[in-house]
Motif scaffolding. Structure first.
Motif, PDB file in Angstrom:
ATOM      1  N   SER A  27       0.822  -1.210   0.000  1.00 57.83           N
ATOM      2  CA  SER A  27       0.000   0.000   0.000  1.00 57.83           C
ATOM      3  C   SER A  27       0.859   1.264   0.000  1.00 57.83           C
ATOM      4  O   SER A  27       2.036   1.243   0.360  1.00 57.83           O
ATOM      5  CB  SER A  27      -0.920   0.010   1.229  1.00 57.83           C
ATOM      6  N   GLU A  28       0.225   2.360  -0.383  1.00 62.40           N
ATOM      7  CA  GLU A  28       0.913   3.655  -0.349  1.00 62.40           C
ATOM      8  C   GLU A  28       1.283   4.026   1.086  1.00 62.40           C
ATOM      9  O   GLU A  28       2.338   4.622   1.331  1.00 62.40           O
ATOM     10  CB  GLU A  28       0.015   4.742  -0.960  1.00 62.40           C
ATOM     11  N   ASP A  29       0.432   3.667   2.035  1.00 63.69           N
ATOM     12  CA  ASP A  29       0.731   3.964   3.449  1.00 63.69           C
ATOM     13  C   ASP A  29       1.983   3.216   3.899  1.00 63.69           C
ATOM     14  O   ASP A  29       2.810   3.758   4.635  1.00 63.69           O
ATOM     15  CB  ASP A  29      -0.461   3.564   4.330  1.00 63.69           C
ATOM     16  N   THR A  30       2.118   1.951   3.456  1.00 64.75           N
ATOM     17  CA  THR A  30       3.306   1.181   3.828  1.00 64.75           C
ATOM     18  C   THR A  30       4.563   1.794   3.216  1.00 64.75           C
ATOM     19  O   THR A  30       5.594   1.918   3.884  1.00 64.75           O
ATOM     20  CB  THR A  30       3.159  -0.275   3.359  1.00 64.75           C
ATOM     21  N   LEU A  31       4.472   2.198   1.948  1.00 66.90           N
ATOM     22  CA  LEU A  31       5.619   2.839   1.296  1.00 66.90           C
ATOM     23  C   LEU A  31       5.994   4.140   1.997  1.00 66.90           C
ATOM     24  O   LEU A  31       7.185   4.434   2.188  1.00 66.90           O
ATOM     25  CB  LEU A  31       5.308   3.094  -0.179  1.00 66.90           C
ATOM     26  N   ALA A  32       4.983   4.893   2.417  1.00 64.98           N
ATOM     27  CA  ALA A  32       5.260   6.155   3.117  1.00 64.98           C
ATOM     28  C   ALA A  32       5.905   5.884   4.473  1.00 64.98           C
ATOM     29  O   ALA A  32       6.852   6.587   4.874  1.00 64.98           O
ATOM     30  CB  ALA A  32       3.961   6.947   3.286  1.00 64.98           C
ATOM     31  N   ALA A  33       5.404   4.877   5.179  1.00 60.91           N
ATOM     32  CA  ALA A  33       5.985   4.540   6.481  1.00 60.91           C
ATOM     33  C   ALA A  33       7.426   4.062   6.334  1.00 60.91           C
ATOM     34  O   ALA A  33       8.286   4.382   7.166  1.00 60.91           O
ATOM     35  CB  ALA A  33       5.132   3.458   7.163  1.00 60.91           C
ATOM     36  N   TRP A  34       7.674   3.297   5.283  1.00 63.61           N
ATOM     37  CA  TRP A  34       9.040   2.825   5.007  1.00 63.61           C
ATOM     38  C   TRP A  34       9.986   3.998   4.767  1.00 63.61           C
ATOM     39  O   TRP A  34      11.074   4.054   5.328  1.00 63.61           O
ATOM     40  CB  TRP A  34       9.006   1.888   3.806  1.00 63.61           C
ATOM     41  N   MET A  35       9.543   4.973   3.953  1.00 60.20           N
ATOM     42  CA  MET A  35      10.385   6.132   3.674  1.00 60.20           C
ATOM     43  C   MET A  35      10.582   6.971   4.936  1.00 60.20           C
ATOM     44  O   MET A  35      11.687   7.487   5.182  1.00 60.20           O
ATOM     45  CB  MET A  35       9.762   6.983   2.571  1.00 60.20           C
ATOM     46  N   ASN A  36       9.540   7.102   5.742  1.00 61.61           N
ATOM     47  CA  ASN A  36       9.674   7.852   7.002  1.00 61.61           C
ATOM     48  C   ASN A  36      10.700   7.192   7.917  1.00 61.61           C
ATOM     49  O   ASN A  36      11.479   7.877   8.585  1.00 61.61           O
ATOM     50  CB  ASN A  36       8.318   7.946   7.712  1.00 61.61           C
ATOM     51  N   TRP A  37      10.671   5.858   7.955  1.00 53.88           N
ATOM     52  CA  TRP A  37      11.652   5.140   8.783  1.00 53.88           C
ATOM     53  C   TRP A  37      13.062   5.382   8.268  1.00 53.88           C
ATOM     54  O   TRP A  37      13.981   5.644   9.056  1.00 53.88           O
ATOM     55  CB  TRP A  37      11.330   3.650   8.769  1.00 53.88           C
ATOM     56  N   ARG A  38      13.269   5.309   6.972  1.00 55.76           N
ATOM     57  CA  ARG A  38      14.603   5.524   6.401  1.00 55.76           C
ATOM     58  C   ARG A  38      15.122   6.922   6.708  1.00 55.76           C
ATOM     59  O   ARG A  38      16.321   7.120   6.969  1.00 55.76           O
ATOM     60  CB  ARG A  38      14.568   5.317   4.883  1.00 55.76           C
ATOM     61  N   GLN A  39      14.221   7.905   6.699  1.00 55.46           N
ATOM     62  CA  GLN A  39      14.629   9.294   6.873  1.00 55.46           C
ATOM     63  C   GLN A  39      14.706   9.727   8.337  1.00 55.46           C
ATOM     64  O   GLN A  39      15.191  10.813   8.640  1.00 55.46           O
ATOM     65  CB  GLN A  39      13.660  10.212   6.123  1.00 55.46           C
ATOM     66  N   ALA A  40      14.246   8.845   9.242  1.00 57.23           N
ATOM     67  CA  ALA A  40      14.182   9.229  10.649  1.00 57.23           C
ATOM     68  C   ALA A  40      15.558   9.372  11.286  1.00 57.23           C
ATOM     69  O   ALA A  40      15.738  10.128  12.245  1.00 57.23           O
ATOM     70  CB  ALA A  40      13.347   8.215  11.436  1.00 57.23           C
ATOM     71  N   HIS A  41      16.546   8.619  10.774  1.00 59.08           N
ATOM     72  CA  HIS A  41      17.894   8.675  11.363  1.00 59.08           C
ATOM     73  C   HIS A  41      18.887   8.171  10.325  1.00 59.08           C
ATOM     74  O   HIS A  41      18.584   7.226   9.577  1.00 59.08           O
ATOM     75  CB  HIS A  41      17.952   7.791  12.617  1.00 59.08           C
ATOM     76  N   PRO A  42      20.083   8.759  10.273  1.00 56.27           N
ATOM     77  CA  PRO A  42      21.081   8.297   9.295  1.00 56.27           C
ATOM     78  C   PRO A  42      21.404   6.809   9.404  1.00 56.27           C
ATOM     79  O   PRO A  42      21.662   6.160   8.389  1.00 56.27           O
ATOM     80  CB  PRO A  42      22.308   9.165   9.626  1.00 56.27           C
ATOM     81  N   VAL A  43      21.388   6.267  10.625  1.00 55.62           N
ATOM     82  CA  VAL A  43      21.708   4.845  10.770  1.00 55.62           C
ATOM     83  C   VAL A  43      20.633   3.964  10.137  1.00 55.62           C
ATOM     84  O   VAL A  43      20.912   2.854   9.692  1.00 55.62           O
ATOM     85  CB  VAL A  43      21.919   4.475  12.257  1.00 55.62           C
ATOM     86  N   HIS A  44      19.371   4.468  10.068  1.00 62.28           N
ATOM     87  CA  HIS A  44      18.307   3.724   9.402  1.00 62.28           C
ATOM     88  C   HIS A  44      18.601   3.606   7.917  1.00 62.28           C
ATOM     89  O   HIS A  44      18.454   2.529   7.321  1.00 62.28           O
ATOM     90  CB  HIS A  44      16.955   4.404   9.605  1.00 62.28           C
ATOM     91  N   GLU A  45      19.003   4.713   7.301  1.00 59.82           N
ATOM     92  CA  GLU A  45      19.325   4.681   5.884  1.00 59.82           C
ATOM     93  C   GLU A  45      20.543   3.785   5.619  1.00 59.82           C
ATOM     94  O   GLU A  45      20.571   3.023   4.646  1.00 59.82           O
ATOM     95  CB  GLU A  45      19.602   6.102   5.378  1.00 59.82           C
ATOM     96  N   HIS A  46      21.519   3.872   6.509  1.00 56.39           N
ATOM     97  CA  HIS A  46      22.691   3.004   6.385  1.00 56.39           C
ATOM     98  C   HIS A  46      22.281   1.537   6.474  1.00 56.39           C
ATOM     99  O   HIS A  46      22.754   0.698   5.700  1.00 56.39           O
ATOM    100  CB  HIS A  46      23.693   3.357   7.487  1.00 56.39           C
ATOM    101  N   ALA A  47      21.371   1.229   7.415  1.00 55.81           N
ATOM    102  CA  ALA A  47      20.902  -0.147   7.574  1.00 55.81           C
ATOM    103  C   ALA A  47      20.150  -0.614   6.336  1.00 55.81           C
ATOM    104  O   ALA A  47      20.296  -1.763   5.903  1.00 55.81           O
ATOM    105  CB  ALA A  47      20.010  -0.261   8.809  1.00 55.81           C
ATOM    106  N   TRP A  48      19.337   0.273   5.756  1.00 54.59           N
ATOM    107  CA  TRP A  48      18.586  -0.108   4.564  1.00 54.59           C
ATOM    108  C   TRP A  48      19.525  -0.382   3.387  1.00 54.59           C
ATOM    109  O   TRP A  48      19.352  -1.371   2.673  1.00 54.59           O
ATOM    110  CB  TRP A  48      17.583   0.979   4.188  1.00 54.59           C
ATOM    111  N   GLN A  49      20.515   0.474   3.206  1.00 51.76           N
ATOM    112  CA  GLN A  49      21.471   0.254   2.124  1.00 51.76           C
ATOM    113  C   GLN A  49      22.230  -1.056   2.331  1.00 51.76           C
ATOM    114  O   GLN A  49      22.475  -1.804   1.383  1.00 51.76           O
ATOM    115  CB  GLN A  49      22.458   1.433   2.045  1.00 51.76           C
ATOM    116  N   ARG A  50      22.575  -1.349   3.590  1.00 52.73           N
ATOM    117  CA  ARG A  50      23.269  -2.598   3.878  1.00 52.73           C
ATOM    118  C   ARG A  50      22.344  -3.795   3.608  1.00 52.73           C
ATOM    119  O   ARG A  50      22.786  -4.827   3.095  1.00 52.73           O
ATOM    120  CB  ARG A  50      23.741  -2.608   5.336  1.00 52.73           C
ATOM    121  N   ALA A  51      21.056  -3.655   3.969  1.00 50.41           N
ATOM    122  CA  ALA A  51      20.101  -4.747   3.736  1.00 50.41           C
ATOM    123  C   ALA A  51      19.968  -5.040   2.249  1.00 50.41           C
ATOM    124  O   ALA A  51      19.932  -6.208   1.826  1.00 50.41           O
ATOM    125  CB  ALA A  51      18.737  -4.396   4.328  1.00 50.41           C
TER     126      ALA A  51
END
Length: 320
Positions: A26-50
């Protein structure tokens, strides 16, 4: 050098990776995913590593490892323990994951296994009846003079009410061996401990490091042991475990312990706020719908259910 990824963040990243593989995200899930990635630099780092970690697994060309890749990356086949292992491995770095090959391949090489949330019934050729609890795996070996079942993971209920050609039945676990003639009993493999409960008949337990300390267990007894011998011994009801009837029973159980048990029957992370860990839970719950159990317990205890994704659920104190 970028800082290491905390284990819980690594696990969240792997959950998001599985979430986005579902059909019709869903669009809500995609938005929540992007919010999580943008919430902290370590989140984005974790996503790139994943993403890099998943690509590394997908690029494997070894015939023996190809099934492992698909099992680990497809949501329909992944297991709660595999998700956690992948998160740990991803956090540790790309070079560490191969050390866990054997654990992840276990499901694919077992003679019989059950999915998370499944209770599977099996009848062997010698009339031995088995029931695998959630997320369990066994190997079965029938030889001329012996019958052997090896519990690789999880929990199994065994009913042996006929003698097959005089051949004994042996159950092997990581901590030792059980020798049985006629009995109905369950065996659960925990971390470093085997737990055995007898409902009919009797059996003999032989710890692997102390074979001379053989112990006889009678109907109505439950025993936990490690490779060195006895840890605890106590009474148990003569009725088969509730899970064999698709139920989960709690009698004044601490909430965190209850959630730990419930989490065996569903994929993902399930926990409570530390302040709630010792609240007592009682009730009988059908395991067919774990979401309903979570919300029923939360409603009874006046708690809030916080869902990070469908795979990441935490019970919190209810705000007044």
């Amino acid at each position: 050098m970028k800082p290491p990824i905390p284990g819980d963040v690594a696990e969240q990243a792997m959950h998001w990776h599985l979430e986005l593989q579902e059909r019709d995200v869903s669009e809500d899930t995609l938005a929540a995913w992007m919010n999580w990635r943008q919430a902290h630099p370590v989140h984005e780092h974790a996503w790139q590593r994943a993403e890099a970690f998943s690509q590394r697994m997908s690029d494997i060309r070894s015939p023996n490892q190809r099934p492992l890749v698909h099992a680990a990356l497809r949501p329909t086949m992944s297991r709660r323990t595999a998700i956690k292992q992948l998160g740990v491995l991803m956090a540790a770095g790309a070079g560490a994951w191969s050390m866990k090959d054997a654990a992840l391949l276990q499901d694919l090489t077992a003679d019989y296994h059950s999915r998370i949330g499944e209770q599977r019934r099996i009848a062997l050729a010698d009339n031995t009846r088995l029931q695998l609890n959630t997320d369990s795996a066994i190997n079965v070996v029938f030889e001329r003079e012996v019958r052997r079942i090896k519990l690789l993971r999880g929990e199994i209920l065994i009913t042996l009410d006929k003698i097959a050609d005089g051949r004994p039945l042996s159950i092997e676990t990581a901590e030792g061996r059980l020798d049985v003639a006629l009995a109905r009993f369950s065996v659960r493999q925990r971390s470093g401990i085997t737990q055995v409960s007898v409902y009919q008949g009797s059996l003999v337990i032989n710890p692997s490091a102390q074979r001379q300390l053989a112990m006889t267990l009678q109907a109505g007894e439950q025993l936990s042991f490690n490779a060195q011998g006895l840890i605890t011994r106590q009474a148990v009801a003569l009725t088969p475990p509730a899970w064999s009837q698709g139920m989960l029973v709690a009698q004044g159980q601490p909430l965190q312990d209850f959630l730990d048990e419930l989490s065996r029957y569903r994929r993902g992370h399930l926990a409570c706020d530390p302040s709630l860990a010792d609240i007592r839970v009682s009730g009988t719950f059908p395991l067919a719908n774990t979401e309903r159990i979570i919300f029923a317990v939360a409603d009874t205890l006046q708690l809030d259910v916080q869902q990070f994704t469908r795979y990441w659920v935490t019970l919190k104190p209810r705000l007044t």
